[in-house]
Structure formats: C-alpha cells, structure tokens
Design a protein around this motif. Structure first.
Motif, PDB file in Angstrom:
ATOM      1  N   LEU A  67       0.825  -1.190   0.000  1.00 41.32           N
ATOM      2  CA  LEU A  67       0.000   0.000   0.000  1.00 41.32           C
ATOM      3  C   LEU A  67       0.868   1.252   0.000  1.00 41.32           C
ATOM      4  O   LEU A  67       1.207   1.780   1.053  1.00 41.32           O
ATOM      5  N   ASN A  68       1.261   1.719  -1.198  1.00 40.07           N
ATOM      6  CA  ASN A  68       1.979   2.981  -1.336  1.00 40.07           C
ATOM      7  C   ASN A  68       3.252   3.017  -0.492  1.00 40.07           C
ATOM      8  O   ASN A  68       3.575   4.036   0.109  1.00 40.07           O
ATOM      9  N   LYS A  69       3.982   1.908  -0.416  1.00 40.69           N
ATOM     10  CA  LYS A  69       5.217   1.852   0.365  1.00 40.69           C
ATOM     11  C   LYS A  69       6.410   1.908  -0.589  1.00 40.69           C
ATOM     12  O   LYS A  69       6.493   1.129  -1.537  1.00 40.69           O
ATOM     13  N   ILE A  70       7.322   2.822  -0.304  1.00 42.65           N
ATOM     14  CA  ILE A  70       8.475   3.055  -1.169  1.00 42.65           C
ATOM     15  C   ILE A  70       9.753   2.840  -0.359  1.00 42.65           C
ATOM     16  O   ILE A  70       9.856   3.284   0.784  1.00 42.65           O
ATOM     17  N   LEU A  71      10.720   2.189  -0.976  1.00 42.48           N
ATOM     18  CA  LEU A  71      12.038   2.034  -0.382  1.00 42.48           C
ATOM     19  C   LEU A  71      12.991   3.038  -1.009  1.00 42.48           C
ATOM     20  O   LEU A  71      13.073   3.129  -2.233  1.00 42.48           O
ATOM     21  N   VAL A  72      13.683   3.786  -0.168  1.00 44.80           N
ATOM     22  CA  VAL A  72      14.792   4.624  -0.623  1.00 44.80           C
ATOM     23  C   VAL A  72      16.035   3.997  -0.003  1.00 44.80           C
ATOM     24  O   VAL A  72      16.160   3.940   1.228  1.00 44.80           O
ATOM     25  N   THR A  73      16.922   3.506  -0.847  1.00 40.66           N
ATOM     26  CA  THR A  73      18.100   2.805  -0.359  1.00 40.66           C
ATOM     27  C   THR A  73      19.354   3.399  -0.983  1.00 40.66           C
ATOM     28  O   THR A  73      19.302   3.998  -2.058  1.00 40.66           O
ATOM     29  N   TYR A  74      20.472   3.246  -0.294  1.00 39.49           N
ATOM     30  CA  TYR A  74      21.673   3.971  -0.708  1.00 39.49           C
ATOM     31  C   TYR A  74      22.946   3.235  -0.304  1.00 39.49           C
ATOM     32  O   TYR A  74      22.955   2.396   0.597  1.00 39.49           O
ATOM     33  N   ALA A  75      24.029   3.611  -0.994  1.00 33.94           N
ATOM     34  CA  ALA A  75      25.389   3.224  -0.624  1.00 33.94           C
ATOM     35  C   ALA A  75      26.169   4.519  -0.470  1.00 33.94           C
ATOM     36  O   ALA A  75      26.142   5.379  -1.352  1.00 33.94           O
TER      37      ALA A  75
ATOM     38  N   SER B  49       7.592  11.058   1.629  1.00 30.69           N
ATOM     39  CA  SER B  49       6.620  10.828   2.704  1.00 30.69           C
ATOM     40  C   SER B  49       5.704  12.032   2.890  1.00 30.69           C
ATOM     41  O   SER B  49       4.531  11.871   3.236  1.00 30.69           O
ATOM     42  N   GLU B  50       6.200  13.224   2.623  1.00 31.52           N
ATOM     43  CA  GLU B  50       5.349  14.418   2.692  1.00 31.52           C
ATOM     44  C   GLU B  50       4.247  14.367   1.641  1.00 31.52           C
ATOM     45  O   GLU B  50       3.214  15.007   1.794  1.00 31.52           O
ATOM     46  N   GLY B  51       4.475  13.573   0.590  1.00 30.83           N
ATOM     47  CA  GLY B  51       3.471  13.393  -0.448  1.00 30.83           C
ATOM     48  C   GLY B  51       2.469  12.293  -0.115  1.00 30.83           C
ATOM     49  O   GLY B  51       1.606  11.981  -0.928  1.00 30.83           O
ATOM     50  N   GLY B  52       2.593  11.697   1.053  1.00 29.70           N
ATOM     51  CA  GLY B  52       1.624  10.708   1.496  1.00 29.70           C
ATOM     52  C   GLY B  52       2.078   9.264   1.429  1.00 29.70           C
ATOM     53  O   GLY B  52       1.352   8.373   1.852  1.00 29.70           O
TER      54      GLY B  52
ATOM     55  N   TRP C  21      19.960  21.256  -1.954  1.00 26.67           N
ATOM     56  CA  TRP C  21      18.801  20.630  -1.315  1.00 26.67           C
ATOM     57  C   TRP C  21      17.506  20.947  -2.052  1.00 26.67           C
ATOM     58  O   TRP C  21      16.598  20.108  -2.083  1.00 26.67           O
ATOM     59  N   ASN C  22      17.416  22.122  -2.676  1.00 27.27           N
ATOM     60  CA  ASN C  22      16.219  22.432  -3.471  1.00 27.27           C
ATOM     61  C   ASN C  22      16.116  21.518  -4.688  1.00 27.27           C
ATOM     62  O   ASN C  22      15.032  21.032  -5.010  1.00 27.27           O
ATOM     63  N   ALA C  23      17.232  21.275  -5.357  1.00 29.86           N
ATOM     64  CA  ALA C  23      17.226  20.385  -6.526  1.00 29.86           C
ATOM     65  C   ALA C  23      16.864  18.960  -6.109  1.00 29.86           C
ATOM     66  O   ALA C  23      16.100  18.279  -6.798  1.00 29.86           O
ATOM     67  N   ILE C  24      17.388  18.516  -4.986  1.00 27.80           N
ATOM     68  CA  ILE C  24      17.087  17.176  -4.479  1.00 27.80           C
ATOM     69  C   ILE C  24      15.600  17.070  -4.146  1.00 27.80           C
ATOM     70  O   ILE C  24      14.924  16.110  -4.542  1.00 27.80           O
ATOM     71  N   HIS C  25      15.085  18.061  -3.441  1.00 24.64           N
ATOM     72  CA  HIS C  25      13.666  18.086  -3.071  1.00 24.64           C
ATOM     73  C   HIS C  25      12.773  18.106  -4.319  1.00 24.64           C
ATOM     74  O   HIS C  25      11.804  17.339  -4.419  1.00 24.64           O
ATOM     75  N   ASN C  26      13.112  18.948  -5.277  1.00 23.00           N
ATOM     76  CA  ASN C  26      12.307  19.057  -6.499  1.00 23.00           C
ATOM     77  C   ASN C  26      12.320  17.747  -7.292  1.00 23.00           C
ATOM     78  O   ASN C  26      11.289  17.338  -7.837  1.00 23.00           O
ATOM     79  N   TRP C  27      13.476  17.104  -7.356  1.00 23.58           N
ATOM     80  CA  TRP C  27      13.549  15.821  -8.063  1.00 23.58           C
ATOM     81  C   TRP C  27      12.658  14.791  -7.367  1.00 23.58           C
ATOM     82  O   TRP C  27      11.894  14.085  -8.019  1.00 23.58           O
ATOM     83  N   ALA C  28      12.754  14.734  -6.050  1.00 28.88           N
ATOM     84  CA  ALA C  28      11.949  13.770  -5.295  1.00 28.88           C
ATOM     85  C   ALA C  28      10.454  14.056  -5.441  1.00 28.88           C
ATOM     86  O   ALA C  28       9.647  13.123  -5.566  1.00 28.88           O
ATOM     87  N   GLU C  29      10.078  15.320  -5.463  1.00 32.32           N
ATOM     88  CA  GLU C  29       8.664  15.664  -5.689  1.00 32.32           C
ATOM     89  C   GLU C  29       8.196  15.144  -7.041  1.00 32.32           C
ATOM     90  O   GLU C  29       7.087  14.636  -7.168  1.00 32.32           O
TER      91      GLU C  29
END
Length: 173
Positions: A2-10, A28-31, A157-165
């Motif tokens: 149900l709308n679950k997303i994994l963000v994973t990194y190295a 997560s701010e998008g729900g 951080w704005n570019a990162i936020h905008n990409w994620a949006e």
C-alpha cells in the motif's frame, strides 16, 4: 504494498545517506510510507511498491555494494517503478553541465541492468575529515589543491527536493 516506497543507498562518508533521507522525507510528505536504509540492510523488496536507489561515485562508478544490490535484486527491480540517483563531487565542478554526460556514462552499468523511470544527479560533499587516509584520498587531495574538485558541501537541497517531488507520480505506476 500500500503505497510503500524504499529509498536505499550506498555511501562512504554519509553525504549520500543524507541525500537519501531528504528524498525519503519529500516522498513521505506526499503521502507515501517510506523506508530509508542502506543497501546492505535490504533483504526483501516484495513489500515495496517502488524503489529509489542511489550511490556515491568512487573511481568513476557506483560503489561496489550498490552494484551488488542492483545485480542481486535485478529481476524484482525490473517489475517495479525504479528510480536512481547519483551523488558525485564532479557535479560541483565549474561548468558541471559539461561533465554531466560523463557522469551519466559512469552509471550506464546500472542502467544496463535495470531501466530507471527517472535519474537524479547531484553534487556531493567533499569533507576530508570523513574519508580514510589512503592513496585514493591523497590523490583526491591533490586534485582539490590543483583546483579541479571543490572542497566542502555542494549539495543543492532544493534540486534534491524538487527531483523527489517529481518522483511521486512516476513511482505510483
């Protein structure tokens, strides 16, 4: 799922981990329900609707554990919306756009295994206090001394936020 997303990194020095946290927060701010964790801790992708994976660049390629993650989970990732991001100090160089094609080429091995719905490329942070003292770090110090790579935090951080949006709609496929 149900709308679950994994963000994973190295990440080597924590910069990419912080970028992943910012991406996760925006999603997560998008729900969406979002888990953010290092790739080495991911065991099962079946509970996720979508996956966002990112890595730092070392030696003109994603970190070895990031490539191992992609190879290990390749078939599962191919069946889900998958986005990838790359954090690289090269993107902070003067005229960084001139180097973008080169950086995109460095992640071609990822793209060859799994086709992403979107890709983000972000400048990183160069903090020698967080890096081990070894030959690679010494060579990196020389490039900074020569003015090739900039020292400090160059993450936008704005570019990162905008990409994620922008990912919100493509990850719900």
């Amino acid at each position: 799922m149900l709308n679950k997303i994994l963000v994973t990194y190295a990440s080597r020095a924590g910069s990419t981990a912080e970028v992943a946290e910012a991406i996760g927060k925006t999603l997560s701010e998008g729900g969406a329900q979002v888990d953010v964790m290092p790739m080495k801790d991911v065991k099962d992708l079946t509970i996720y609707q979508a996956v966002v994976a990112g890595s730092a660049i070392r030696g003109s390629k994603w970190l070895p554990e990031a490539m191992q993650f992609i190879q290990t989970h390749r078939s599962t990732l191919a069946r889900k919306p998958f986005a990838m991001f790359t954090v690289c100090i090269t993107m902070a160089m003067k005229n960084a756009e001139n180097y973008r094609a080169g950086v995109m080429g460095w992640v071609a091995p990822v793209r060859a295994l799994v086709k992403p719905v979107d890709e983000g490329f972000f400048a990183g942070m160069l903090d020698f206090s967080k890096l081990p003292f070894n030959w690679d770090t010494l060579m990196l110090r020389l490039t900074v001394a020569q003015g090739i790579f900039p020292r400090g935090d160059h993450r936008d951080w704005n570019a990162i936020h905008n990409w994620a949006e922008g990912l919100r709609s493509v990850l719900r496929a």
